[in-house]
Design a protein around this motif. Structure first.
Motif, PDB file in Angstrom:
ATOM      1  N   TYR A  37       0.868  -1.169   0.000  1.00  0.00           N
ATOM      2  CA  TYR A  37       0.000   0.000   0.000  1.00  0.00           C
ATOM      3  C   TYR A  37       0.900   1.213   0.000  1.00  0.00           C
ATOM      4  O   TYR A  37       1.418   1.620   1.030  1.00  0.00           O
ATOM      5  CB  TYR A  37      -0.908  -0.021   1.237  1.00  0.00           C
ATOM      6  N   MET A  40       1.612   4.262   2.760  1.00  0.00           N
ATOM      7  CA  MET A  40       0.992   3.961   4.048  1.00  0.00           C
ATOM      8  C   MET A  40       1.953   3.150   4.909  1.00  0.00           C
ATOM      9  O   MET A  40       2.577   2.214   4.437  1.00  0.00           O
ATOM     10  CB  MET A  40      -0.294   3.160   3.855  1.00  0.00           C
ATOM     11  N   SER A  41       2.067   3.512   6.163  1.00  0.00           N
ATOM     12  CA  SER A  41       2.820   2.720   7.128  1.00  0.00           C
ATOM     13  C   SER A  41       1.808   1.914   7.922  1.00  0.00           C
ATOM     14  O   SER A  41       0.786   2.445   8.364  1.00  0.00           O
ATOM     15  CB  SER A  41       3.592   3.627   8.088  1.00  0.00           C
ATOM     16  N   LYS A  42       2.082   0.626   8.066  1.00  0.00           N
ATOM     17  CA  LYS A  42       1.170  -0.207   8.833  1.00  0.00           C
ATOM     18  C   LYS A  42       1.877  -1.498   9.202  1.00  0.00           C
ATOM     19  O   LYS A  42       2.932  -1.821   8.654  1.00  0.00           O
ATOM     20  CB  LYS A  42      -0.104  -0.511   8.052  1.00  0.00           C
TER      21      LYS A  42
END
Length: 82
Positions: A37, A40-42
């Motif tokens: 993604y 986005m950091s996740k």
């Protein structure tokens, strides 16, 4: 955790336990990730679960490297016995 994520963690955990029982001192795992993604950091929960399953067999993560191949990241993890 989903069915496939459970299966991945269980399979790699079994591999790690087998290596430990064989007396190996180093275990190297290649972990596959899902689609990326961008921007986005996740958490990569599949990797977290797989690393936890390996460490439950007495291994300790000592080196980690990740690459992105055709939008599917892979992690290369080196574990040593505690």
């Amino acid at each position: 955790m989903g069915f496939f994520q459970d299966a991945k963690a269980s399979a790699i955990g079994t591999d790690a336990a087998t290596a430990a029982q064989a007396g190996r001192l180093v275990f190297v795992a290649m972990l596959h990730g899902g689609l990326t993604y961008r921007g986005m950091s996740k958490e990569v929960s599949a990797w977290s679960e797989q690393i936890a399953a390996i460490e439950a067999s007495g291994w300790m993560l000592t080196h980690f490297s990740a690459v992105e191949e055709a939008q599917a990241p892979k992690a290369y993890c080196v574990f040593h016995r505690r």
